[in-house]
Design an enzyme around this catalytic site. Structure first.
Site, PDB file in Angstrom:
ATOM      1  N   LYS A  83      20.127  13.038   2.119  1.00 32.21           N
ATOM      2  CA  LYS A  83      20.600  12.678   0.783  1.00 32.21           C
ATOM      3  C   LYS A  83      22.125  12.627   0.806  1.00 32.21           C
ATOM      4  O   LYS A  83      22.768  13.601   1.242  1.00 32.21           O
ATOM      5  CB  LYS A  83      20.128  13.758  -0.197  1.00 32.21           C
ATOM      6  CG  LYS A  83      19.673  13.253  -1.539  1.00 32.21           C
ATOM      7  CD  LYS A  83      19.141  14.451  -2.317  1.00 32.21           C
ATOM      8  CE  LYS A  83      18.675  14.063  -3.672  1.00 32.21           C
ATOM      9  NZ  LYS A  83      18.399  15.259  -4.489  1.00 32.21           N
TER      10      LYS A  83
HETATM   11  C1  E4P Z   1      16.746  15.089  -7.385  1.00 33.88           C
HETATM   12  O1  E4P Z   1      16.849  14.406  -6.430  1.00 33.88           O
HETATM   13  C2  E4P Z   1      17.878  15.440  -8.268  1.00 33.88           C
HETATM   14  O2  E4P Z   1      18.823  16.178  -7.585  1.00 33.88           O
HETATM   15  C3  E4P Z   1      17.357  16.198  -9.464  1.00 33.88           C
HETATM   16  O3  E4P Z   1      16.236  15.483  -9.979  1.00 33.88           O
HETATM   17  C4  E4P Z   1      18.384  16.444 -10.526  1.00 33.88           C
HETATM   18  O4  E4P Z   1      17.766  16.992 -11.671  1.00 33.88           O
HETATM   19  P1  E4P Z   1      18.571  17.737 -12.829  1.00 33.88           P
HETATM   20  O5  E4P Z   1      19.413  16.745 -13.542  1.00 33.88           O
HETATM   21  O6  E4P Z   1      17.493  18.305 -13.725  1.00 33.88           O
HETATM   22  O7  E4P Z   1      19.389  18.798 -12.162  1.00 33.88           O
END
Ligand code: E4P
Length: 219
Positions: A83
């Site tokens: 990522k």
């Molecule tokens: C996933 O890849 C993201 O990091 C995550 O869904 C972020 O979610 P949040 O906005 O609830 O922290």
């Protein structure tokens, strides 16, 4: 639509595997911090129990270090998706990792223009954050719709991975639009099963059944 689980909590993942619903996992530095566990060990363990893509996020912000971290994370297991943030260095890293056939999830996407850039450098997944856009008064789901149309217009292979999902309606809207993947916090996955009419209907069936005195299995 594929369901990824948005957590670094290994017991939660283990609990959800038997449901047959989980196609992959996403983590981020905040989720790793919340787990209180070592990142490398956590990613290796998750990859051993989930066969689909497991996103592991770099924390360097400069290209060379980011690439090094990405290559290291990818070496932990064959199903790691590295990522990277949607920054110039992140996109450059994406391109380099894709050339080595490593899966890449480009995260922190908040605009259609950003999503176009990620597709052009060959991202495996783009992660637009719907909940965080809703939080600032924008319509997160409009972004999903724009990206799905844009990618279809040009035949990009990048999969739209709806992130920052907060509730069942987000998931339904994303599925109606045709997004490829949603990453769901465990709490949202548990909520998907629920409907008051299911509970009420089941209770009525079981009450009526009890009155018959019968058993389905032969004694
Ligand atoms: C996933 O890849 C993201 O990091 C995550 O869904 C972020 O979610 P949040 O906005 O609830 O922290």
């Amino acid at each position: 639509m594929k369901f990824f689980i948005d957590t670094a909590d290994i017991p939660e993942i283990e609990k959800l595997i038997p449901s047959g619903l989980i196609d992959g996992v996403t983590t981020n530095p905040s989720l790793i911090a919340k787990s209180g566990k070592d990142m490398g060990e956590t990613i290796k363990t998750i990859c051993s129990i989930v066969s689909g893509p497991v996103s592991a996020e770099v924390t360097a912000t400069e290209y060379n270090k980011m690439l090094e971290e990405g290559e290291y994370l990818a070496s932990l297991a064959q199903n790691v998706a590295v990522k990277v943030p949607l920054t110039p260095a992140g996109l450059q890293t994406c391109k380099a990792l894709r050339e080595k056939d490593i899966m890449v999830n480009v995260t922190l996407c908040f605009s259609a223009a950003q999503a176009l850039l990620a597709a052009k450098v060959g991202a495996t997944f783009i992660s637009p954050f719907v909940g965080r856009l809703d939080d600032i008064g924008e319509k997160g789901m409009d972004l999903i719709s724009d990206i799905v149309i844009m990618y279809e217009n040009y035949g990009f292979d990048t999969e739209v991975l709806v992130a920052s999902v907060r509730n069942t309606q987000h998931l339904i809207d994303a599925a109606v639009i045709g997004a490829h993947v949603s990453t769901l916090p465990p709490k949202v996955i548990h909520e998907l099963y629920k409907h008051p009419l299911t509970d009420k209907g089941l209770k009525a069936f079981l009450d009526d059944w009890a009155k018959t005195g019968q058993q389905i299995l032969p004694k």
